[in-house]
Scaffold this active site. Structure first.
Site, PDB file in Angstrom:
ATOM      1  N   ASP A  47     -14.817  -4.083  20.735  1.00  0.00           N
ATOM      2  CA  ASP A  47     -15.530  -5.077  21.536  1.00  0.00           C
ATOM      3  C   ASP A  47     -16.166  -4.375  22.734  1.00  0.00           C
ATOM      4  O   ASP A  47     -15.468  -3.818  23.585  1.00  0.00           O
ATOM      5  CB  ASP A  47     -14.548  -6.158  22.001  1.00  0.00           C
ATOM      6  CG  ASP A  47     -15.237  -7.265  22.779  1.00  0.00           C
ATOM      7  OD1 ASP A  47     -16.198  -7.840  22.247  1.00  0.00           O
ATOM      8  OD2 ASP A  47     -14.826  -7.527  23.914  1.00  0.00           O
ATOM      9  N   ASP A  72     -14.960 -14.208  20.817  1.00  0.00           N
ATOM     10  CA  ASP A  72     -16.395 -14.007  20.579  1.00  0.00           C
ATOM     11  C   ASP A  72     -16.950 -15.088  19.655  1.00  0.00           C
ATOM     12  O   ASP A  72     -18.030 -15.643  19.891  1.00  0.00           O
ATOM     13  CB  ASP A  72     -16.644 -12.631  19.950  1.00  0.00           C
ATOM     14  CG  ASP A  72     -16.467 -11.492  20.947  1.00  0.00           C
ATOM     15  OD1 ASP A  72     -16.255 -11.778  22.142  1.00  0.00           O
ATOM     16  OD2 ASP A  72     -16.525 -10.314  20.528  1.00  0.00           O
ATOM     17  N   THR A  96     -22.470  -7.995  23.256  1.00  0.00           N
ATOM     18  CA  THR A  96     -22.376  -7.107  24.426  1.00  0.00           C
ATOM     19  C   THR A  96     -22.805  -5.680  24.087  1.00  0.00           C
ATOM     20  O   THR A  96     -23.518  -5.041  24.857  1.00  0.00           O
ATOM     21  CB  THR A  96     -20.934  -7.090  24.983  1.00  0.00           C
ATOM     22  OG1 THR A  96     -20.015  -6.811  23.923  1.00  0.00           O
ATOM     23  CG2 THR A  96     -20.575  -8.433  25.581  1.00  0.00           C
ATOM     24  N   THR A  97     -22.378  -5.201  22.924  1.00  0.00           N
ATOM     25  CA  THR A  97     -22.759  -3.846  22.498  1.00  0.00           C
ATOM     26  C   THR A  97     -24.262  -3.779  22.280  1.00  0.00           C
ATOM     27  O   THR A  97     -24.918  -2.816  22.702  1.00  0.00           O
ATOM     28  CB  THR A  97     -22.013  -3.448  21.213  1.00  0.00           C
ATOM     29  OG1 THR A  97     -20.605  -3.553  21.433  1.00  0.00           O
ATOM     30  CG2 THR A  97     -22.346  -2.021  20.804  1.00  0.00           C
TER      31      THR A  97
END
Length: 543
Positions: A66, A389, A99-100
């Site tokens: 994550d 998520d 997010t990545t």
């Protein structure tokens, strides 16, 4: 730092020891830091992304892929890198996933900007081009998005979000739990994710996770003599302590006779008894108190068959309020029968090594709990991150009703149209818009690399397929280009919208910096800002 005056006299501007980087040096170091950060988490992207093991100073271990968790756990020093961490945190808060993606797009935008700076294009021109490209990208995203918020779509969204995050075997049952939870707490098209409580318990398989039609509190009853189970529960929520308040000022009570001591103790007992009588008079048979409950009060409550819990967290009180329909009483005088909440049953249960209190069978609860299981602590933690998520993306889909195809399809579609848009812009901004388009292709390229595929072939095939349909994405399991809309690999539009917007804004801000001044109290990372800590391997370090 000093400067010579007109008569050869030194004028001190900044204190001794202050470090400063100007112009291209500042830009180069900031870009290097951003690229290094993006490279660090790039291998975690996609269904075949790898995990990172992070060990803190106390030896505690976190194993995850994550993006935001990795960045939060890393001890990042470089100021420009910290700005990209903020991008990931904003993405997490706003949507819960992507997010990545946001960080690697920001890193690639900085990388492309570096090439433009080498061509003597001014940073302001690059920033303006990036801004126009970001605005156009949002328009294209609106055009290629799909209207959908039915149950099957929500299940596909949840499963896509959990793919590659340690929940592969249990994706479908977990997706069912998540969609059910989100639909239960949704009110007037809005989903408050805080009303979905996740209780993580190790010692069983992920498949044994369950949803509770109500709230689970990680506390037990106060006294063993209290009932372990209450049917047809009438629940009182109290912010007021059931104990004698201690004086806030220093005071002394002088007693001259032993009978006075007895009277003093008796008065205290009477005060506590009066408080308990008010709870009993309301008709409550379950009491959740945000403050303390005196030992004597516990005895009286137990004798009346009332199940009581003290020092309940404020967030749990709010969930109980939403689930049971109770109104929180700020003092005992205000506690009335109409303030009580209703639940089919309240009972205490031990799962693995944790004692929990279940408030179940609520009528149309607007707060629910999910009990997540995992064979070990680290497995359970990673499952929780994946579920968190998935809750975020399902909630975003319920609220917006808009989705896009996955597998890198939106990035290729936006890049294709941005290249055409760049040709309509005169001046050097055209080059910045084209660079923005090329930077977006880092997402499908990284998906291919992480799956062990040839990234060049994958990009060429995707570009060709997008001449026919904007929904064509990369199937990382087969290596083929597939219609992701038909395959059910979809994501909320908000994930892509937020990722592109925040990445573009962060890149613009970093590019416009041409002077970095670090005071002696906050020294720059070792190596004059070339690093972010002390990590070997030829890459600017971060930890």
């Amino acid at each position: 730092m000093a400067q010579l005056g007109g008569q050869g006299q030194q004028i001190i501007i900044l204190p001794e020891g202050t470090e400063r980087l100007l112009g291209r040096d500042a830009q180069r170091m900031n870009i290097m830091a951003g690229k290094a950060l993006a490279e660090t988490i790039r291998t975690t992207l996609g269904p075949k992304g790898m995990d990172k093991m992070l060990v803190d100073g106390l030896g505690d271990i976190v194993v995850t892929n994550d993006g935001v968790t990795i960045l939060k756990e890393m001890d990042i020093e470089h100021p420009a890198a910290k700005m990209l961490v903020e991008v990931a945190k904003t993405q997490e808060d706003e949507v819960g996933d992507g997010t990545t993606t946001a960080v690697i797009i920001a890193g690639e935008l900085l990388k492309k900007a570096e090439d433009l700076l080498e061509m003597e294009i001014h940073p302001t021109v690059i920033s303006m081009g990036y801004r126009k490209a970001a605005i156009k990208a949002q328009e294209i995203l609106d055009k290629i998005s799909i209207d959908a918020s039915d149950r099957d779509t929500l299940l596909s969204i949840a499963m896509t979000a959990m793919t590659g995050k340690g929940t592969e075997k249990a994706r479908k049952p977990l997706a069912e739990l998540i969609v059910k939870a989100v639909q239960m707490v949704e009110e007037d098209g809005y989903v408050d994710k805080d009303h979905i409580n996740i209780n993580r318990i190790q010692g069983a398989t992920v498949e044994e996770s369950q949803i509770v039609n109500g709230v689970v509190i990680d506390k037990g009853r106060l006294d063993p003599s209290m009932p372990k189970k209450v049917e047809n529960a009438k629940i009182a929520l109290l912010k007021y302590p059931i104990e004698v308040k201690s004086l806030e000022t220093d005071a002394k009570i002088k007693l001259t006779d032993p009978s006075q001591m007895a009277a003093f103790i008796e008065q205290e007992e009477n005060m506590i008894r009066d408080m308990v009588d008010k709870v009993i008079a309301s008709g409550a048979n379950v009491l959740f108190c945000q403050k303390g409950i005196d030992d004597l009060a516990q005895h009286y409550l137990a004798r009346e068959g009332i199940l009581a819990v003290k020092r309940v967290r404020k967030s749990d009180i709010e969930r109980l309020e939403k689930a049971t329909g109770a109104r929180v009483a700020t003092n005992l005088e205000d506690l009335q029968p109409e303030d009580l909440g209703i639940a089919g049953q309240v009972y205490e249960k031990k799962i693995f090594d944790e004692i929990l209190l279940f408030v179940e069978d609520c009528v149309d609860p607007k707060a629910v709990s999910i009990i997540l299981r995992g064979s070990t602590k680290h497995v359970a933690e990673e499952v929780e991150r994946a579920v968190d998520d998935a809750i975020g993306v399902v909630a975003a889909t319920v609220e917006d009703g808009k989705v896009v195809a996955g597998g890198g399809a939106p990035e290729i579609a936006i890049a294709k149209e941005l290249k055409d848009y760049a040709d309509t812009i005169s001046g050097r901004e055209q080059l910045a818009i084209a660079a923005f388009a090329a930077a977006l292709e880092v997402v499908p390229k990284t998906l291919a690399e992480n799956a062990g595929l040839d990234s060049i072939d994958a990009l060429v095939d995707l570009r060709a397929a997008h001449e026919k349909s904007p929904y064509m994405g990369l199937n990382v399991f087969t290596g083929d280009v597939t219609d992701m809309k038909k395959a059910g690999v979809i994501e909320p539009k908000r994930v892509k919208k937020q990722a592109i917007q925040s990445a573009a804004e962060a890149a613009e801000m970093i590019l416009r910096i041409d002077d970095m001044i670090a005071s002696t109290r906050t020294p720059m990372p070792e190596g004059g800002m070339e690093g972010m800590g002390g990590m070997p391997g030829g890459m600017p370090p971060m930890m």
